[in-house]
Motif scaffolding. Sequence first.
Motif, PDB file in Angstrom:
ATOM      1  N   ARG A  47     -33.641 -35.901  42.977  1.00 31.58           N
ATOM      2  CA  ARG A  47     -33.874 -36.728  41.794  1.00 31.58           C
ATOM      3  C   ARG A  47     -32.670 -37.628  41.479  1.00 31.58           C
ATOM      4  O   ARG A  47     -32.694 -38.341  40.475  1.00 31.58           O
ATOM      5  N   VAL A  48     -31.639 -37.570  42.319  1.00 29.91           N
ATOM      6  CA  VAL A  48     -30.478 -38.461  42.141  1.00 29.91           C
ATOM      7  C   VAL A  48     -30.847 -39.807  42.767  1.00 29.91           C
ATOM      8  O   VAL A  48     -30.571 -40.080  43.929  1.00 29.91           O
ATOM      9  N   THR A  49     -31.502 -40.645  41.995  1.00 30.35           N
ATOM     10  CA  THR A  49     -32.110 -41.874  42.490  1.00 30.35           C
ATOM     11  C   THR A  49     -31.198 -43.080  42.276  1.00 30.35           C
ATOM     12  O   THR A  49     -30.236 -43.020  41.506  1.00 30.35           O
ATOM     13  N   PRO A  50     -31.494 -44.209  42.926  1.00 28.54           N
ATOM     14  CA  PRO A  50     -30.737 -45.431  42.660  1.00 28.54           C
ATOM     15  C   PRO A  50     -30.752 -45.810  41.177  1.00 28.54           C
ATOM     16  O   PRO A  50     -29.726 -46.229  40.629  1.00 28.54           O
ATOM     17  N   ASP A  51     -31.901 -45.686  40.527  1.00 28.90           N
ATOM     18  CA  ASP A  51     -31.960 -46.001  39.095  1.00 28.90           C
ATOM     19  C   ASP A  51     -31.016 -45.114  38.299  1.00 28.90           C
ATOM     20  O   ASP A  51     -30.390 -45.567  37.325  1.00 28.90           O
ATOM     21  N   TYR A  52     -30.923 -43.868  38.686  1.00 28.58           N
ATOM     22  CA  TYR A  52     -30.049 -42.925  37.978  1.00 28.58           C
ATOM     23  C   TYR A  52     -28.591 -43.378  38.040  1.00 28.58           C
ATOM     24  O   TYR A  52     -27.900 -43.424  37.024  1.00 28.58           O
ATOM     25  N   ILE A  53     -28.117 -43.753  39.232  1.00 30.78           N
ATOM     26  CA  ILE A  53     -26.698 -44.118  39.327  1.00 30.78           C
ATOM     27  C   ILE A  53     -26.417 -45.507  38.759  1.00 30.78           C
ATOM     28  O   ILE A  53     -25.287 -45.791  38.362  1.00 30.78           O
ATOM     29  N   ARG A  54     -27.429 -46.357  38.694  1.00 29.97           N
ATOM     30  CA  ARG A  54     -27.219 -47.666  38.053  1.00 29.97           C
ATOM     31  C   ARG A  54     -26.832 -47.493  36.591  1.00 29.97           C
ATOM     32  O   ARG A  54     -26.119 -48.328  36.031  1.00 29.97           O
ATOM     33  N   GLY A  55     -27.274 -46.403  35.999  1.00 27.73           N
ATOM     34  CA  GLY A  55     -26.902 -46.125  34.621  1.00 27.73           C
ATOM     35  C   GLY A  55     -25.433 -45.780  34.453  1.00 27.73           C
ATOM     36  O   GLY A  55     -24.917 -45.765  33.327  1.00 27.73           O
ATOM     37  N   TYR A  56     -24.755 -45.508  35.559  1.00 29.92           N
ATOM     38  CA  TYR A  56     -23.324 -45.174  35.536  1.00 29.92           C
ATOM     39  C   TYR A  56     -22.496 -46.228  36.283  1.00 29.92           C
ATOM     40  O   TYR A  56     -21.402 -45.936  36.749  1.00 29.92           O
ATOM     41  N   LYS A  57     -23.019 -47.433  36.382  1.00 33.97           N
ATOM     42  CA  LYS A  57     -22.357 -48.462  37.183  1.00 33.97           C
ATOM     43  C   LYS A  57     -20.911 -48.702  36.750  1.00 33.97           C
ATOM     44  O   LYS A  57     -20.002 -48.768  37.595  1.00 33.97           O
ATOM     45  N   GLN A  58     -20.676 -48.845  35.492  1.00 31.17           N
ATOM     46  CA  GLN A  58     -19.320 -49.138  35.022  1.00 31.17           C
ATOM     47  C   GLN A  58     -18.368 -47.981  35.301  1.00 31.17           C
ATOM     48  O   GLN A  58     -17.204 -48.188  35.652  1.00 31.17           O
ATOM     49  N   GLN A  59     -18.858 -46.765  35.126  1.00 30.63           N
ATOM     50  CA  GLN A  59     -18.016 -45.599  35.423  1.00 30.63           C
ATOM     51  C   GLN A  59     -17.660 -45.548  36.903  1.00 30.63           C
ATOM     52  O   GLN A  59     -16.511 -45.258  37.273  1.00 30.63           O
ATOM     53  N   LEU A  60     -18.623 -45.839  37.758  1.00 35.06           N
ATOM     54  CA  LEU A  60     -18.368 -45.830  39.202  1.00 35.06           C
ATOM     55  C   LEU A  60     -17.376 -46.926  39.587  1.00 35.06           C
ATOM     56  O   LEU A  60     -16.459 -46.700  40.379  1.00 35.06           O
ATOM     57  N   LEU A  61     -17.551 -48.108  39.014  1.00 34.47           N
ATOM     58  CA  LEU A  61     -16.677 -49.231  39.358  1.00 34.47           C
ATOM     59  C   LEU A  61     -15.256 -49.061  38.821  1.00 34.47           C
ATOM     60  O   LEU A  61     -14.321 -49.693  39.322  1.00 34.47           O
ATOM     61  N   SER A  62     -15.087 -48.197  37.841  1.00 39.25           N
ATOM     62  CA  SER A  62     -13.745 -47.987  37.282  1.00 39.25           C
ATOM     63  C   SER A  62     -13.014 -46.821  37.933  1.00 39.25           C
ATOM     64  O   SER A  62     -11.863 -46.538  37.588  1.00 39.25           O
ATOM     65  N   ALA A  63     -13.649 -46.135  38.875  1.00 39.19           N
ATOM     66  CA  ALA A  63     -13.030 -44.982  39.535  1.00 39.19           C
ATOM     67  C   ALA A  63     -11.961 -45.433  40.531  1.00 39.19           C
ATOM     68  O   ALA A  63     -11.991 -46.553  41.050  1.00 39.19           O
ATOM     69  N   ALA A  64     -11.022 -44.527  40.817  1.00 40.38           N
ATOM     70  CA  ALA A  64     -10.016 -44.798  41.849  1.00 40.38           C
ATOM     71  C   ALA A  64     -10.607 -44.609  43.238  1.00 40.38           C
ATOM     72  O   ALA A  64     -10.118 -45.183  44.216  1.00 40.38           O
ATOM     73  N   ALA A  65     -11.666 -43.796  43.345  1.00 42.51           N
ATOM     74  CA  ALA A  65     -12.368 -43.572  44.607  1.00 42.51           C
ATOM     75  C   ALA A  65     -13.698 -42.924  44.295  1.00 42.51           C
ATOM     76  O   ALA A  65     -13.855 -42.244  43.272  1.00 42.51           O
TER      77      ALA A  65
END
Length: 298
Positions: A115-133
């Motif tokens: 259930r970890v879908t593309p739509d699911y992670i799009r909701g965390y886009k800013q958090q992912l883009l701000s990570a060091a890795a």
Amino acid sequence: MGNIIVLGSANMDMVMRTSRIPEIGETMQGEGFFLSPGGKGANQAVACAKMGADTWFMGKVGDDLFGQSLLDGLSGYGVRTDYLTREPNVTTGVAAITVCNGNNSIILDGAANQRVTPDYIRGYKQQLLSAAAVMLQLEIPLETVYEAVRMLKGNVPIFLNPAPAVPLDGEILQGVDYFTPNEIECRLYTNVEIRSTEDAFKALNILRDKGIRYPLITLGEKGIVYFNGTENVYKEARKVAAVDTTAAGDTFSGTLAAMIIAGKSMDEAVDLAQKASAIAVTRLGAQEAIPGAREILG
């Protein structure tokens, strides 16, 4: 040092030891059954956290006892679980693991991990883009891995452990910074059967030609080969008496990422990741077998 987000799977491992692998249709005695929190994503998150990295886990578990147990376990190891979702009316992922003479065979039911879908992670886009890795594996839907790589390519260092191995689109591989297959998984991506150091270096060069910046191929008891940014390097394995190899690759991958983000050189990071992995295989289980920073850094 910034934070590492591990996007991946969380499973409850159901482990039993046997003297040999049973044949089809055969029932045999096992021993030492135990439950152990696992899943490649969760294991790698624990490895990162145990090395002192600010680690966040992103994924899904079921709204059941296993799900609560996995969440509590990750938190107990210092992994932030703000991005871990409990999915209603779905079971938590499980892995049935048979350990035989220090080696293992595994059957997975992904369940909530699917259930970890593309739509699911799009909701965390800013958090992912701000990570060091960001760390990825292949126990969640492949389209989600692709979405993450497209989202992060050129913006955030991507660590991809291609397990369980499946064919990957060439465009996706071009977006990967650190790629950590074992020798069996590597064969799928290079068509090279590794029987010598020369074969392993050939496979590294093929992976680099695909656009991967830093390929590393783990060779089990034969060691590791990797590209350190300047040249291909071979390092022998540390000699230990293996008890359970379940989390060996995850320990290596998580420790490697934590050390790279901490500012270690590739050569230093690989040496420390090898050390961590060698310790992990001398212990039963997955996350509980992963050593901490004090054991690795002294």
